[in-house]
Design a protein around this motif. Structure first.
Motif, short mmCIF file in Angstrom:
data_model
loop_
_atom_site.label_atom_id
_atom_site.label_comp_id
_atom_site.label_asym_id
_atom_site.label_seq_id
_atom_site.Cartn_x
_atom_site.Cartn_y
_atom_site.Cartn_z
N ASP A 179 0.83 -1.20 0.00
CA ASP A 179 0.00 0.00 0.00
C ASP A 179 0.87 1.26 0.00
O ASP A 179 0.53 2.27 -0.60
CB ASP A 179 -0.88 0.03 1.26
CG ASP A 179 -1.90 -1.09 1.25
OD1 ASP A 179 -2.16 -1.61 0.14
OD2 ASP A 179 -2.43 -1.45 2.32
N LEU A 200 8.41 -5.42 -2.34
CA LEU A 200 8.96 -6.52 -1.54
C LEU A 200 9.26 -7.69 -2.47
O LEU A 200 8.47 -7.97 -3.37
CB LEU A 200 7.96 -6.96 -0.47
CG LEU A 200 7.49 -5.91 0.54
CD1 LEU A 200 6.38 -6.48 1.39
CD2 LEU A 200 8.65 -5.45 1.42
N LEU A 207 9.57 -11.95 2.21
CA LEU A 207 8.71 -10.89 2.75
C LEU A 207 7.45 -10.75 1.91
O LEU A 207 6.35 -10.59 2.44
CB LEU A 207 9.45 -9.55 2.77
CG LEU A 207 10.66 -9.42 3.68
CD1 LEU A 207 11.10 -7.98 3.78
CD2 LEU A 207 10.34 -9.96 5.05
N ARG A 256 5.12 -13.59 2.72
CA ARG A 256 4.47 -13.53 4.04
C ARG A 256 3.24 -12.64 4.05
O ARG A 256 2.33 -12.83 4.83
CB ARG A 256 5.46 -12.97 5.07
CG ARG A 256 6.35 -14.02 5.62
CD ARG A 256 7.22 -13.40 6.69
NE ARG A 256 8.45 -14.15 6.84
CZ ARG A 256 9.58 -13.63 7.29
NH1 ARG A 256 9.65 -12.36 7.61
NH2 ARG A 256 10.64 -14.38 7.42
N GLN A 257 3.24 -11.62 3.19
CA GLN A 257 2.12 -10.71 3.21
C GLN A 257 1.13 -11.00 2.07
O GLN A 257 0.18 -10.24 1.87
CB GLN A 257 2.61 -9.25 3.18
CG GLN A 257 3.51 -8.89 1.99
CD GLN A 257 2.74 -8.57 0.75
OE1 GLN A 257 2.01 -7.59 0.70
NE2 GLN A 257 2.90 -9.40 -0.27
#
Lengths: 127, 187
Positions: A44, A49, A53, A56-57
């Protein structure tokens, strides 16, 4: 003589190895793992990334998390493989000017090669 | 041609002969010195080759020794950690012996015992560089230390806030070895 390196840019994970004294040695990434997920995410806040990482999101940001990009490289937007990918992948696949399959993230279009390059850059940063 | 000129010519040709003889001698000399030089270079090359082989063998032996040392170190690297684990096991043993002793312990006492043992275990982890990742409900999700496993849609939380911790995360010497598994709010 320059070092000999080998890169496996995989659909799911990528690995880099370097030849040392005639033996290949896998380079460990900043997270301490031998493989780096082939995932790129745009958050956002506009941050990019790559790797663990991004993975993971992924569920919080599935529309802007690109994975399995290798399936789209060199394919036309209306190719059968791309049609199948479009039905499975949560991110937006769009046709480029020459009808190649590209992805659109946060209003910006990227070629699969660009996304792959981001993964390669991350691998390079580790090594 | 006058006799004077002839003499001149004679002397000139004699001089020429002398010089060519000189050349012959110096050529022989230079061939000899070149042969010597080639011989010297051959010797030097043989010596260098031998040195190279020796250095290569040394490097090989060194590499083998390092690998062996490393293996040996690895075998006992966990020793101090495991020694600490033994004390932990000892305490569990003591606690169990007490519990089996037939004495009636209140649930509060048992809980207190568990908490002490857990604290001790966490101290062991932190002594060896493993620390719990601090994570509070309501914190903003950060992929550097959290992993989103589930989504939530709640009005009483901000977007991207953590609504539930599913599993605690840990760092080893400041590197995230297990991210905190969380539920994240998405509005």
């Amino acid at each position: 003589m320059g070092k000999v390196i080998g890169i496996d840019l995989g659909t799911t994970n990528s690995v880099v190895a370097v030849m040392e004294n005639g033996q290949p040695k896998v380079i460990i990434n900043s997270e301490g793992m031998t493989t780096t997920p082939s995932v790129v995410a745009f958050t956002d806040s506009g941050e990019r990334l790559v790797g663990m990482l991004a993975k993971r999101q992924s569920i919080t940001n599935h529309e802007n998390t690109i994975f399995s990009i290798k399936r789209l490289i060199g394919r036309k937007y209306d190719a059968s493989e791309v049609l199948k990918a479009r039905s499975l992948l949560p991110y937006k696949i769009v046709p480029a000017d020459n009808n190649d399959a590209w992805v659109e993230v946060r209003g910006k279009k990227y070629s699969p090669q660009e996304i792959s390059a981001m993964i390669l850059q991350k691998l390079k940063k580790n090594s | 041609m006058s006799s004077e000129n002839r003499e001149d010519l004679y002397s000139e040709s004699n001089e020429l002969n002398e010089t060519s003889q000189d050349n012959g001698e110096s050529n022989n000399e230079s061939i000899d010195s070149k042969d010597q030089e080639i011989e010297n270079l051959r010797k030097a090359l043989a010596e260098a080759n031998e040195n190279l082989l020796r250095v290569k063998a040394d490097a090989d032996n060194f590499r083998k020794r390092i690998a062996k040392d490393f293996e040996e170190k690895l075998k006992y690297a966990n020793q101090s950690l495991l020694m600490d684990f033994i004390t932990f096991a000892d305490n569990i043993d003591i606690a169990l012996t007490h519990l089996r002793g037939g004495e009636d312990f209140s649930i509060d006492k048992i809980r207190e015992g568990f908490e002490l043992i857990l604290k001790q275990f966490k101290d062991i982890l932190s002594k060896h560089g493993m620390k719990e990742i601090c994570c509070e409900i309501g914190d903003q999700f950060d992929p550097n230390k959290h992993e989103a496993l589930m989504l939530d849609a709640r009005d009483d939380f901000e977007n991207n806030a953590i609504t539930m911790v599913l599993q605690k995360g840990y760092t080893l010497n400041d590197r995230v070895v297990r991210p905190t598994k969380v539920k994240v709010n998405k509005k």
